[in-house]
Each structure stands twice: as structure tokens, then as C-alpha cells.
Design a protein around this motif. Structure first.
Motif, PDB file in Angstrom:
ATOM      1  N   ALA A   4      42.624  42.116 -42.305  1.00 57.48           N
ATOM      2  CA  ALA A   4      42.402  42.017 -40.865  1.00 57.48           C
ATOM      3  C   ALA A   4      41.793  40.660 -40.517  1.00 57.48           C
ATOM      4  CB  ALA A   4      41.467  43.138 -40.402  1.00 57.48           C
ATOM      5  N   HIS A   5      42.274  40.042 -39.453  1.00 62.52           N
ATOM      6  CA  HIS A   5      41.725  38.795 -38.911  1.00 62.52           C
ATOM      7  C   HIS A   5      41.781  37.640 -39.905  1.00 62.52           C
ATOM      8  CE1 HIS A   5      40.308  41.427 -35.740  1.00 62.52           C
ATOM      9  NE2 HIS A   5      39.602  42.121 -36.613  1.00 62.52           N
ATOM     10  N   GLY A   6      42.779  37.620 -40.751  1.00 60.18           N
ATOM     11  CA  GLY A   6      42.901  36.523 -41.707  1.00 60.18           C
ATOM     12  C   GLY A   6      44.303  36.471 -42.290  1.00 60.18           C
ATOM     13  N   PRO A   7      44.647  35.383 -42.969  1.00 60.59           N
ATOM     14  CA  PRO A   7      45.981  35.261 -43.565  1.00 60.59           C
ATOM     15  C   PRO A   7      46.147  36.162 -44.782  1.00 60.59           C
ATOM     16  CG  PRO A   7      44.626  33.407 -44.225  1.00 60.59           C
ATOM     17  CD  PRO A   7      43.817  34.193 -43.228  1.00 60.59           C
ATOM     18  N   ARG A  13      53.581  31.713 -50.775  1.00 61.36           N
ATOM     19  CA  ARG A  13      52.378  31.654 -49.966  1.00 61.36           C
ATOM     20  C   ARG A  13      52.373  32.727 -48.878  1.00 61.36           C
ATOM     21  NH1 ARG A  13      51.523  25.118 -49.143  1.00 61.36           N
ATOM     22  NH2 ARG A  13      51.020  24.645 -51.315  1.00 61.36           N
ATOM     23  N   GLU A  14      51.220  33.389 -48.755  1.00 57.12           N
ATOM     24  CA  GLU A  14      50.987  34.419 -47.748  1.00 57.12           C
ATOM     25  C   GLU A  14      52.026  35.536 -47.810  1.00 57.12           C
ATOM     26  OE1 GLU A  14      50.149  32.858 -43.876  1.00 57.12           O
ATOM     27  OE2 GLU A  14      48.760  31.341 -44.641  1.00 57.12           O
ATOM     28  N   HIS A  15      52.411  35.906 -49.033  1.00 55.51           N
ATOM     29  CA  HIS A  15      53.256  37.078 -49.242  1.00 55.51           C
ATOM     30  C   HIS A  15      52.554  38.092 -50.137  1.00 55.51           C
ATOM     31  CE1 HIS A  15      56.421  34.761 -47.360  1.00 55.51           C
ATOM     32  NE2 HIS A  15      57.219  35.808 -47.417  1.00 55.51           N
ATOM     33  N   GLY A  16      51.207  37.956 -50.239  1.00 51.85           N
ATOM     34  CA  GLY A  16      50.409  38.921 -50.974  1.00 51.85           C
ATOM     35  C   GLY A  16      49.901  39.999 -50.027  1.00 51.85           C
ATOM     36  N   GLU A  17      48.724  40.542 -50.320  1.00 54.73           N
ATOM     37  CA  GLU A  17      48.192  41.623 -49.504  1.00 54.73           C
ATOM     38  C   GLU A  17      47.590  41.087 -48.208  1.00 54.73           C
ATOM     39  OE1 GLU A  17      45.662  44.217 -51.814  1.00 54.73           O
ATOM     40  OE2 GLU A  17      47.457  45.386 -52.298  1.00 54.73           O
ATOM     41  N   ALA A  18      47.701  41.920 -47.161  1.00 53.33           N
ATOM     42  CA  ALA A  18      47.205  41.551 -45.838  1.00 53.33           C
ATOM     43  C   ALA A  18      45.717  41.856 -45.719  1.00 53.33           C
ATOM     44  CB  ALA A  18      47.988  42.286 -44.763  1.00 53.33           C
ATOM     45  N   THR A  31      45.001  47.102 -41.965  1.00 48.33           N
ATOM     46  CA  THR A  31      46.098  47.121 -42.935  1.00 48.33           C
ATOM     47  C   THR A  31      46.429  48.553 -43.331  1.00 48.33           C
ATOM     48  OG1 THR A  31      44.645  46.998 -44.879  1.00 48.33           O
ATOM     49  CG2 THR A  31      45.340  44.908 -43.888  1.00 48.33           C
ATOM     50  N   GLU A  32      47.629  48.702 -43.872  1.00 47.69           N
ATOM     51  CA  GLU A  32      48.049  49.981 -44.448  1.00 47.69           C
ATOM     52  C   GLU A  32      48.970  49.699 -45.640  1.00 47.69           C
ATOM     53  OE1 GLU A  32      50.522  52.297 -41.832  1.00 47.69           O
ATOM     54  OE2 GLU A  32      51.326  50.527 -40.827  1.00 47.69           O
ATOM     55  N   SER A  82      41.552  26.070 -45.672  1.00 45.79           N
ATOM     56  CA  SER A  82      40.138  26.399 -45.522  1.00 45.79           C
ATOM     57  C   SER A  82      39.851  27.715 -46.227  1.00 45.79           C
ATOM     58  CB  SER A  82      39.796  26.492 -44.037  1.00 45.79           C
ATOM     59  OG  SER A  82      40.572  27.493 -43.402  1.00 45.79           O
ATOM     60  N   ARG A  83      38.605  27.896 -46.619  1.00 44.99           N
ATOM     61  CA  ARG A  83      38.233  29.049 -47.413  1.00 44.99           C
ATOM     62  C   ARG A  83      37.797  30.227 -46.546  1.00 44.99           C
ATOM     63  NH1 ARG A  83      37.515  28.188 -52.807  1.00 44.99           N
ATOM     64  NH2 ARG A  83      37.757  26.048 -53.530  1.00 44.99           N
ATOM     65  N   LYS A  84      38.523  30.493 -45.461  1.00 43.90           N
ATOM     66  CA  LYS A  84      38.199  31.665 -44.668  1.00 43.90           C
ATOM     67  C   LYS A  84      38.745  32.901 -45.378  1.00 43.90           C
ATOM     68  CE  LYS A  84      42.283  31.239 -41.691  1.00 43.90           C
ATOM     69  NZ  LYS A  84      42.748  31.116 -40.295  1.00 43.90           N
ATOM     70  N   ALA A  85      38.304  34.078 -44.896  1.00 48.26           N
ATOM     71  CA  ALA A  85      38.707  35.329 -45.534  1.00 48.26           C
ATOM     72  C   ALA A  85      40.224  35.452 -45.539  1.00 48.26           C
ATOM     73  CB  ALA A  85      38.079  36.499 -44.793  1.00 48.26           C
TER      74      ALA A  85
END
Length: 358
Positions: A248-251, A241-246, A217-218, A117-120
Motif C-alpha cells: 500500500a502507498h508504495g511501488p 522491475r516492480e513486478h514483485g509483491e505489491a 493488497t490481496e 529512493s529508499r521509500k517503502a
């Protein structure tokens, strides 16, 4: 399914000239071109056949060894690293752990999120690494040292100072939506939009995190372990997948690693083929000999029969590039170069003169 003979695909004989090949290719290409309502599979097969037969060196290897002498293609053998039609690669591979997936040469089109899904979500990150020829053939693991936004270690990405909770947003009343009324010539129109204060979540921190100031994030250094599969080629890209930048409240976003393979001093590569040249003396070529051939697996003893001509190719099965998800490998093609002596002693010249007379 077994691949068809390339000459049969183009409808020509094995003695066809370069001009005859070109004419046959053009005729078949027009007949099967997808834009003209033709069969796309046959069109790709025609292109593959012509790409091999128009190249004198590849045609020679094909005539001698068949399809094994020219490597495999992604369209026919399922080797995703071979590509199709000249360069761009687009394929998926499941690495299992670390959430790895999707290795491909061109990734700036299509759904970067892999159907999610295209969430933040966090920002994607791109980096490059260089590996050796042998590492590309056999696969390897490397540590990536990256500095980027990661989940806040103080609030674990919640944006809330530890010891405090989330409270109902006083701007939207916890609905996460705000309604605006717009006056038009047709009357008043209500429009709903995400609440700007809570960003549509309906809750805000009782006290904002004192470390990340509510960002969640920091920026810090991270070590990411990357598995590179056997057979990866120069120019491929691996997505983690999901090893990029963090965020808040999203993948997290994805991490894209561009692979660069260092040239080898002795070997070159064509798809799943490894090519090299071995030099022998003129007398050995005439009488026959055995030589130690360098391969990525180490030295291999190879017989060179009597009368071998310079430019003759020999096939070493199972010493080429591994096929992805298969317990098999391509071949190693060894081209023999016969060295003619340029400086002869008087006795050597006399022997050769005697040989020529007989």
C-alpha cells in the motif's frame, strides 16, 4: 578496439611450453596486479590470455582460428553473457517494455533498487525457469504463473473503502510526524518520527477497505510475460522491475527470474561459441568428403579435405551464439573424429593389407 594477440600479451612465442606460459603469466600478473599499483585493464588482459593458452584444446583453436576460435569475453567484446574471470555476471540490459532491466548472475550486493529512493516498497520475489539450449541461443518469451500479493482490486491499493475518502490523521494533525521529548543530563531533547497511525502520510481512511482490511493488497494468481534475449546463458538472472509483491502507498518490489538452460545432446557452449563433434570413416578422412553438419540453424554442408586427422577443428562462421545488441554471432567449431573400423571382412582386410604394402 582490436584484441591483442595472447602470446604478445604474455610476452612469449607461439612455441612456448606450458611451463614457460605459467612463468610468463606469474611475472606479468605480479607486475600489473592492481593491489600493487598496476594497470587493472592489462591485468585482466593477462588473465584472459593465460586462461585460453593454458587449456590445450582452447590454445589449439586459438592457434588455428584466432580470437574467433575461443569466443568473446565481456571485457573486450561487450558480450555480457560471457562473464569475466570465471563465472559471476553483473551487467544491465534495457528490455524496453514491461519495465524490464538488469540481467546478472550475482545480485545480492549493491543497490537492489537501481538508484531509486529508499521509500517503502513491496517484497522482491525470486523464481526459476528452465529453457532449452535453442531458446537460450535465439531468445524466447515465456509466461510465468505466480501467486503473490497484488494491489487490492476493491480499493485499488488506497486502503479506503470505495465511496469514502481519506481524512486528516487525528494523531499527528496531518503533519505525518510526531514529536517525542526525551530527558537527558543535557536537558530535554526533541525527536521527530513518522506518525505510527498514518505511517507518515498525514491521512487515514474514513472507512478501511472491507476486502484487504487496510493492507492495500490481496494475494492472487498473476501471469507475467517474460522476454528472454538471444544469447542468455545458464545461471543468468533477469530482473523485472516492480513486478514483485505489491504494498500500500508504495511501488511493487522486483521479480528476479533465474535462468537454467537444459544441456543439449549434441552441442556444448563456451561463451559465444558452439562446439560439436562429427564422426567420419577412415577412408573418407584419407580421400576427403563432404558431410552435413548439425547446427542450431539446421544442417550445413561442410567440406572435409583429404588427409584430415582425427581431432581437427573446422570453423562455421555465423552459426554460434548471438552477441547482445549486435547484428553478429559467434562461430560453431566442429571437431572431426575419425572412426577406425574394428571388424573387417576378409576382402576389406585384404584391401588394407594391399594398401599398406604400397
Amino acid at each position: 578496439m582490436a584484441k591483442r594477440d595472447y602470446y604478445e600479451v604474455l610476452g612469449v612465442g607461439k612455441s612456448a611450453s606450458a611451463d614457460e606460459l605459467k612463468k610468463a603469466y606469474r611475472r606479468k600478473a605480479v607486475e600489473y596486479h592492481p593491489d600493487r599499483g598496476g594497470d587493472e585493464t592489462k591485468f585482466k588482459e593477462i588473465n584472459e590470455a593465460y586462461e585460453i593458452l593454458k587449456d590445450d584444446a582452447k590454445r589449439k583453436r586459438y592457434d588455428q582460428f584466432g580470437h574467433a576460435g575461443v569466443g568473446s569475453s565481456a571485457a573486450s567484446d561487450g558480450n555480457p553473457f560471457a562473464g569475466f574471470g570465471g563465472g559471476a555476471q553483473d551487467f544491465s540490459f534495457d528490455f524496453g517494455d514491461l519495465g524490464l532491466g538488469d540481467i546478472f548472475g550475482s545480485f545480492f550486493g549493491g543497490d537492489m533498487g537501481g538508484g531509486r529512493s529508499r521509500k517503502a516498497r513491496g517484497q522482491d520475489v525470486e523464481t526459476s525457469i528452465e529453457i532449452s539450449f535453442e531458446q537460450a541461443v535465439f531468445g524466447t518469451e515465456v509466461d510465468l504463473n505466480l501467486t503473490m500479493q497484488d494491489t487490492c482490486s476493491h480499493c485499488s491499493g488506497t486502503t479506503v473503502e470505495p465511496g469514502y475518502d481519506l481524512k486528516t490523521c487525528d494523531n499527528c494533525g496531518g503533519s505525518g510526524q510526531v514529536t517525542n521529548v526525551m530527558r537527558t543530563v543535557f536537558g530535554n531533547i526533541q525527536q521527530s518520527a513518522p506518525c505510527p497511525k498514518c505511517e507518515g502520510r498525514g491521512q487515514i481512511p474514513e472507512k478501511v477497505c472491507t476486502v484487504c482490511k487496510g493492507r492495500g493488497t490481496e494475494k492472487r494468481n498473476q501471469i507475467v510475460r517474460l522476454k528472454i534475449p538471444a544469447g542468455v546463458d545458464d545461471g543468468a538472472t533477469i530482473r523485472l522491475r516492480e513486478h514483485g509483491e505489491a504494498i500500500a502507498h508504495g511501488p511493487k518490489g522486483d521479480l528476479y527470474v533465474n535462468i537454467r538452460v537444459k544441456p543439449h545432446k549434441k552441442f556444448t557452449r563456451e561463451g559465444d561459441l558452439i562446439l560439436s563433434t562429427e564422426h567420419i570413416e577412415m577412408v573418407d578422412a584419407a580421400l576427403g568428403t563432404e558431410i552435413d553438419v548439425s547446427t542450431v540453424d539446421g544442417p550445413v554442408r561442410m567440406k572435409v579435405p583429404a588427409g584430415t586427422q582425427s581431432g581437427t577443428d573446422f570453423k562455421l562462421s555465423g552459426h554460434g551464439v548471438p552477441h547482445l545488441n549486435k547484428n553478429s554471432r559467434g562461430v560453431h567449431i566442429v571437431t572431426i573424429a575419425v572412426d577406425t573400423p574394428t571388424k573387417l571382412t576378409k576382402d576389406q582386410r585384404a584391401l588394407l593389407e594391399s594398401l599398406r604394402e604400397t
